[in-house]
Structures are given as C-alpha cells and as structure tokens.
Enzyme design. Structure first.
Site, PDB file in Angstrom:
ATOM      1  CG  ASP A 167      12.642  48.104 -24.260  1.00 46.11           C
ATOM      2  OD1 ASP A 167      12.297  48.186 -23.203  1.00 46.11           O
ATOM      3  OD2 ASP A 167      13.548  48.393 -25.009  1.00 46.11           O
ATOM      4  CG  LEU A 214      16.075  45.288 -26.959  1.00 47.45           C
ATOM      5  CD1 LEU A 214      16.526  43.900 -27.528  1.00 47.45           C
ATOM      6  CD2 LEU A 214      15.435  45.237 -25.522  1.00 47.45           C
ATOM      7  N   GLY A 257      17.472  48.986 -22.296  1.00 47.22           N
ATOM      8  CA  GLY A 257      17.108  48.005 -21.793  1.00 47.22           C
ATOM      9  C   GLY A 257      18.004  46.640 -22.184  1.00 47.22           C
ATOM     10  CE1 TYR A 280      13.059  61.920 -17.237  1.00 51.14           C
ATOM     11  CE2 TYR A 280      13.129  62.998 -14.894  1.00 51.14           C
ATOM     12  CZ  TYR A 280      12.821  61.867 -15.905  1.00 51.14           C
ATOM     13  OH  TYR A 280      12.081  60.886 -15.269  1.00 51.14           O
ATOM     14  CG  PHE A 305       8.667  61.557  -4.909  1.00 47.57           C
ATOM     15  CD1 PHE A 305       7.292  61.318  -5.522  1.00 47.57           C
ATOM     16  CD2 PHE A 305       9.157  62.857  -4.590  1.00 47.57           C
ATOM     17  CE1 PHE A 305       6.555  62.282  -5.417  1.00 47.57           C
ATOM     18  CE2 PHE A 305       8.117  63.716  -4.355  1.00 47.57           C
ATOM     19  CZ  PHE A 305       7.015  63.750  -4.848  1.00 47.57           C
ATOM     20  CG  HIS A 364      19.414  56.677 -10.671  1.00 45.92           C
ATOM     21  ND1 HIS A 364      18.922  56.000 -11.873  1.00 45.92           N
ATOM     22  CD2 HIS A 364      18.743  57.821 -10.635  1.00 45.92           C
ATOM     23  CE1 HIS A 364      18.207  56.801 -12.335  1.00 45.92           C
ATOM     24  NE2 HIS A 364      18.057  57.970 -11.914  1.00 45.92           N
ATOM     25  CG  ASP A 414      20.661  67.250  -8.120  1.00 44.19           C
ATOM     26  OD1 ASP A 414      20.019  66.413  -8.677  1.00 44.19           O
ATOM     27  OD2 ASP A 414      21.906  66.807  -7.946  1.00 44.19           O
TER      28      ASP A 414
HETATM   29  N1  UDP Z   1      23.861  62.176  -5.814  1.00 46.19           N
HETATM   30  C1  UDP Z   1      25.318  62.232  -5.257  1.00 46.19           C
HETATM   31  N2  UDP Z   1      26.017  61.487  -6.108  1.00 46.19           N
HETATM   32  C2  UDP Z   1      25.820  60.736  -7.113  1.00 46.19           C
HETATM   33  C3  UDP Z   1      24.606  60.681  -7.439  1.00 46.19           C
HETATM   34  C4  UDP Z   1      23.402  61.261  -6.766  1.00 46.19           C
HETATM   35  O1  UDP Z   1      25.418  62.938  -4.320  1.00 46.19           O
HETATM   36  O2  UDP Z   1      26.813  60.138  -7.695  1.00 46.19           O
HETATM   37  C5  UDP Z   1      22.713  62.694  -5.069  1.00 46.19           C
HETATM   38  C6  UDP Z   1      21.823  63.731  -5.920  1.00 46.19           C
HETATM   39  O3  UDP Z   1      22.669  64.872  -6.082  1.00 46.19           O
HETATM   40  C7  UDP Z   1      20.732  63.690  -5.342  1.00 46.19           C
HETATM   41  C8  UDP Z   1      20.564  62.105  -4.570  1.00 46.19           C
HETATM   42  O4  UDP Z   1      21.675  61.645  -4.752  1.00 46.19           O
HETATM   43  O5  UDP Z   1      20.585  64.652  -4.519  1.00 46.19           O
HETATM   44  C9  UDP Z   1      19.694  61.286  -5.527  1.00 46.19           C
HETATM   45  O6  UDP Z   1      20.253  61.266  -6.998  1.00 46.19           O
HETATM   46  P1  UDP Z   1      19.578  60.392  -8.108  1.00 46.19           P
HETATM   47  O7  UDP Z   1      20.320  60.680  -9.427  1.00 46.19           O
HETATM   48  O8  UDP Z   1      19.911  59.082  -7.486  1.00 46.19           O
HETATM   49  O9  UDP Z   1      18.080  60.537  -8.307  1.00 46.19           O
HETATM   50  P2  UDP Z   1      17.421  62.082  -8.671  1.00 46.19           P
HETATM   51  O10 UDP Z   1      17.206  62.709  -7.234  1.00 46.19           O
HETATM   52  O11 UDP Z   1      18.290  62.955  -9.372  1.00 46.19           O
HETATM   53  O12 UDP Z   1      16.098  61.681  -9.621  1.00 46.19           O
END
Ligand code: UDP
Length: 325
Positions: free
Chosen positions: A31, A33, A36, A139, A167, A187, A283
């Site tokens: 790693d 770091l 992490g 990404y 997922f 997240h 998204d």
């Molecule tokens: N989301 C949100 N507000 C935030 C972060 C995420 O509404 O501050 C929503 C985002 O638009 C998606 C879901 O939560 O629909 C999950 O987002 P995340 O970034 O956790 O994971 P992703 O699906 O992008 O991999």
C-alpha cells in the site's frame, strides 16, 4: 497460500485483512498509504510502495506469492471528471505495472475489485454479469479498461482471475475496530452519520427528480463483511483452478437515498438534517445487482447486508473508532 493484498490499508482491504486473521494463509500488504492507514494493516507485514514504482513492485513480488488481491484504486466519481489523468494513471497504468510484474514472475492468480459503474445506465434491471460494459464516467471507464486487459492477459498469459463487481459497499467491522473512513468522504452512509452527529451541517441529497417512487436514486448496498467473504470464496475458486470468472456482489434489494436516511434516523434515534440539491454528475437512476451467479457458483450468501445491520455497524464504528486515528 501466500497472498499479497494490494490496498490492504483502505476500507475494504482492511476488512479483508481482518478476515485473514482467522485463516492459515500467509498474508502481506502492499500500500502507498495515500488514502489508507497503517493501523488498518493490523499485524501484517506492510510493504509501503506505490504501484507507479514498477521496479519496487517487481522486487516485492519476488517474495513467492501465489495470489494477488488488488483493492488499490481511486473511487471518487466526481473527482474522476475533474482529474481523469489521476484516475487513468493510478487505476489503469499502475494496475498494468502490477499485472506485468505478475506475468513476468509467473504469479497466475488475481482477484480484482471492479464496480457496478462498469455497466453505466443499465437497460435491464437487475443487472447480470452478461450485460455490456458501458460506463458513463471516467472512474467506470478505468475499471472497464482493466477488465478488458485482464481478459486478454488470461487468454495470452494464463493469468487466472476472479473479478468482483461491487455494488454499494457499506457497514463496518462488527467489533468496530475498523470501518469506512475516506478523506474527503463522498459516500452516502458515512455522510449521513456525520450529519447526524453534527460533524457536518446536513446531508445533501443529490437529485430528487429521478424516475423512482420518491425521486431519489436507488442503490444496492452490500455489507463489507459479506463482500470480504465472497473474496474468501473467490480465492478458493482460484485455488481449485476453476478458471477466470466475473461476479456481481450485491443483494438485488434496492434502497433510495431517502429510505437510507430513514433507516439511519431509526438506528441512531436522531434526526438527519437534509438539504435537497441538484443531481450529481455521473449518477445513474437505479442500480440493482443480479447476484445469482455468486450464490450458485461460489456458494456466497449475504448474511449482514440488510440496511438496519449495515447502518448499525457503521454507526458503532463511527462512534467508537472513527477519527481516532
Ligand atoms: N448521495 C447523496 N448525497 C451524498 C452522497 C451520495 O444524495 O452526499 C447519493 C448519490 O447520489 C447516490 C447514492 O447516494 O444516489 C449513493 O452514493 P455513493 O456516493 O455512496 O455511492 P455510488 O452509488 O456513487 O457508488
């Protein structure tokens, strides 16, 4: 087996390491770091190394590993639009360094962390592994490129691989020793928990005009411990020489952003302050995994991946472990 866990200091890698403490495998970590933490590596030997440094990677890989697991990549979709170079360099070029060293040293077993983002906006839900790769953000492109490279490396160099398309990974170690901590955090669940305990003012909901019952995006959340268990099965798969295979890791159950917020309010018994805002670029409306392949072929079963459990574990970590580094 002797296993090298690349990216073991990160969120998912560290849960993998903790799981390895209960096995006979000999495990080491590579790693840089950059995102992490050394404390996440528990008692395992850490080779501090950047995958960009091919000579150093080569010399570490000379330690007779049977299998390499690769968790080290940048994962922030938004940042991948702003700085695609960083994503292609690390997620593609540096991964290629790792793969080429493996091929040169005849290490023929590889487990790769891919993502549901390789499917883009799916035409069929749930999404099974046969659906085409049509990523809609840089990404996702980087992960799809590596998947294509891997297919060619299998054919030509006999690099056997298990690819897991994650997922939405969530939750934390039930003992709250390790958990999810990204800087900056993007997240949903950790951001909700930050809003609950006042570390940020509110959760911003990105988009309330999606074509879903409550207008917010729907995702398929999987507990990090269930995810790690699939990797143990993937390892067995490669050990038994069953060839290369791609598996989705999700449960097929969907939760909208508002539903996740509601669950968090119930678990924490606190109000979640929210702000409604515009959509976030990249998204998709709805992502649900067709995971029957992992269940039928690997014998995988998700036992902790219900929303209440994931938030409970994340909340325990958030209160006990988070920010103590
Ligand atoms: N989301 C949100 N507000 C935030 C972060 C995420 O509404 O501050 C929503 C985002 O638009 C998606 C879901 O939560 O629909 C999950 O987002 P995340 O970034 O956790 O994971 P992703 O699906 O992008 O991999």
């Amino acid at each position: 087996m002797k296993i090298l866990v690349v990216g073991g200091a990160g969120y998912i890698g560290s849960h993998m390491l903790k799981r390895f403490q209960d096995t006979e495998h000999k495990v080491e970590v590579l790693d840089n770091l950059s995102t992490g933490f050394e404390t996440n590596c528990l008692d395992f030997t850490l080779h501090k190394c950047d995958l960009a440094n091919r000579e150093k990677v080569y010399s570490i890989l000379q330690n007779n590993y049977d299998l390499v697991m690769h968790f080290a990549s940048y994962i922030n979709v938004g940042e991948s639009y702003i700085n695609p170079k960083k994503y292609y360099e690390n997620n593609v070029t540096n991964t290629l360094n790792l793969l080429d060293c493996m091929v040169d040293l005849k290490i023929s077993k590889f487990i790769f962390s891919s993502t549901a983002a390789v499917y883009g906006e799916p035409s069929l839900i749930p999404i099974d592994e046969e659906q085409p790769l049509k990523p809609v953000n840089p990404y996702g492109n980087t992960k799809a490129i590596v998947e294509n490279i891997l297919a060619d490396y299998q054919t030509t160099y006999g690099l056997n691989q298990v690819i897991f398309r994650y997922f939405n990974v969530a939750g934390a170690d039930p003992e709250a020793e390790i958990g999810e901590f990204h800087q900056p955090e993007t997240h949903l669940i950790p951001l909700i928990l930050d809003a609950v305990d006042g570390k940020r003012d509110a959760l911003t909901i990105f988009g309330t005009d999606y074509d879903t019952p409550d207008g917010t995006c729907i995702r398929d959340y999987v507990h990090v411990c269930d995810l790690v268990e699939a990797h143990i099965l993937g390892l067995k798969w490669l050990q038994e020489d069953r060839g290369s295979r791609v598996f989705n890791l999700g449960t097929g159950d969907g939760f909208s952003v508002r539903e996740v917020v509601e669950h968090a309010a119930q678990v924490t018994k606190k109000t979640v302050p929210i702000i409604e805002s515009a959509r976030r670029p990249g998204d998709c409306t709805k992502l649900l995994s067709g995971s029957s392949r992992a269940v039928s072929e690997l014998g995988w079963s998700a036992t902790r991946s219900n929303m209440k459990q994931m938030i409970t574990d994340a909340w325990r970590w958030h209160q006990n472990g988070d920010y103590k580094k």
